[in-house]
Design a protein around this motif. Sequence first.
Motif, PDB file in Angstrom:
ATOM      1  N   VAL A  60       7.822  14.199  -4.945  1.00 52.10           N
ATOM      2  CA  VAL A  60       8.704  14.706  -5.968  1.00 52.10           C
ATOM      3  C   VAL A  60       8.926  16.012  -5.788  1.00 52.10           C
ATOM      4  O   VAL A  60       9.883  16.662  -6.215  1.00 52.10           O
ATOM      5  N   THR A  61       7.641  16.957  -5.796  1.00 54.48           N
ATOM      6  CA  THR A  61       7.724  18.328  -5.861  1.00 54.48           C
ATOM      7  C   THR A  61       8.227  18.942  -4.435  1.00 54.48           C
ATOM      8  O   THR A  61       9.346  19.729  -4.725  1.00 54.48           O
ATOM      9  N   LEU A  62       8.339  18.244  -3.502  1.00 54.27           N
ATOM     10  CA  LEU A  62       8.854  18.785  -2.110  1.00 54.27           C
ATOM     11  C   LEU A  62      10.347  18.447  -2.266  1.00 54.27           C
ATOM     12  O   LEU A  62      11.170  19.280  -1.952  1.00 54.27           O
ATOM     13  N   LEU A  63      10.635  17.338  -2.816  1.00 53.66           N
ATOM     14  CA  LEU A  63      12.018  16.968  -2.841  1.00 53.66           C
ATOM     15  C   LEU A  63      12.911  17.770  -4.089  1.00 53.66           C
ATOM     16  O   LEU A  63      13.969  17.902  -3.828  1.00 53.66           O
ATOM     17  N   GLY A  64      12.263  17.850  -5.161  1.00 55.24           N
ATOM     18  CA  GLY A  64      12.906  18.580  -6.201  1.00 55.24           C
ATOM     19  C   GLY A  64      13.483  17.533  -6.941  1.00 55.24           C
ATOM     20  O   GLY A  64      14.324  17.746  -8.162  1.00 55.24           O
ATOM     21  N   ARG A  65      13.320  16.041  -6.719  1.00 59.82           N
ATOM     22  CA  ARG A  65      13.804  15.166  -7.322  1.00 59.82           C
ATOM     23  C   ARG A  65      13.054  14.036  -7.216  1.00 59.82           C
ATOM     24  O   ARG A  65      12.082  13.794  -6.345  1.00 59.82           O
ATOM     25  N   GLU A  66      13.133  12.860  -7.980  1.00 60.57           N
ATOM     26  CA  GLU A  66      12.674  11.427  -7.663  1.00 60.57           C
ATOM     27  C   GLU A  66      12.997  10.964  -6.413  1.00 60.57           C
ATOM     28  O   GLU A  66      14.327  11.047  -6.137  1.00 60.57           O
ATOM     29  N   GLU A  88       0.751  -1.354  -0.107  1.00 66.30           N
ATOM     30  CA  GLU A  88      -0.116  -0.062  -0.089  1.00 66.30           C
ATOM     31  C   GLU A  88       0.756   1.378   0.056  1.00 66.30           C
ATOM     32  O   GLU A  88       0.347   2.434  -0.472  1.00 66.30           O
ATOM     33  N   PHE A  89       2.221   1.198   0.435  1.00 70.52           N
ATOM     34  CA  PHE A  89       3.090   2.281   0.396  1.00 70.52           C
ATOM     35  C   PHE A  89       3.917   2.274  -0.469  1.00 70.52           C
ATOM     36  O   PHE A  89       4.947   3.213  -0.654  1.00 70.52           O
ATOM     37  N   ALA A  90       3.975   1.454  -1.675  1.00 66.45           N
ATOM     38  CA  ALA A  90       4.976   1.405  -2.622  1.00 66.45           C
ATOM     39  C   ALA A  90       4.856   2.351  -3.510  1.00 66.45           C
ATOM     40  O   ALA A  90       5.836   2.767  -4.426  1.00 66.45           O
ATOM     41  N   ALA A  91       3.498   3.137  -3.814  1.00 64.87           N
ATOM     42  CA  ALA A  91       3.511   4.304  -4.778  1.00 64.87           C
ATOM     43  C   ALA A  91       4.191   5.498  -4.460  1.00 64.87           C
ATOM     44  O   ALA A  91       4.127   5.724  -3.327  1.00 64.87           O
ATOM     45  N   ASP A  92       4.651   6.353  -5.325  1.00 60.91           N
ATOM     46  CA  ASP A  92       5.302   7.591  -5.024  1.00 60.91           C
ATOM     47  C   ASP A  92       4.328   8.628  -5.182  1.00 60.91           C
ATOM     48  O   ASP A  92       3.744   8.813  -6.521  1.00 60.91           O
ATOM     49  N   ASP A  93       3.840   9.333  -4.417  1.00 62.66           N
ATOM     50  CA  ASP A  93       3.039  10.602  -4.635  1.00 62.66           C
ATOM     51  C   ASP A  93       3.803  11.555  -5.149  1.00 62.66           C
ATOM     52  O   ASP A  93       5.067  12.007  -4.995  1.00 62.66           O
ATOM     53  N   PRO A  94       3.049  12.399  -6.316  1.00 61.20           N
ATOM     54  CA  PRO A  94       3.625  13.446  -6.922  1.00 61.20           C
ATOM     55  C   PRO A  94       4.349  14.592  -6.251  1.00 61.20           C
ATOM     56  O   PRO A  94       5.076  15.454  -6.402  1.00 61.20           O
TER      57      PRO A  94
END
Length: 50
Positions: free
Chosen positions: A21-27, A12-18
């Motif tokens: 990515v915005t907060l980190l500035g990278r994948e 259930e926690f495997a998907a990356d929330d977009p």
Amino acid sequence: MLGIFTAGRAGEFAADDPTLVTLLGREPQELTTAPSSPALPESTHQVSAG
């Protein structure tokens, strides 16, 4: 707590929330590929034996 464990095992926690990515500035990186933390520097404190 058992529900969180069960959800994790089910992926259930495997998907990356977009938003992440915005907060980190990278994948985001997998924990197995993330760089390890640098070693802590040697302590400069001297301990006397007496």
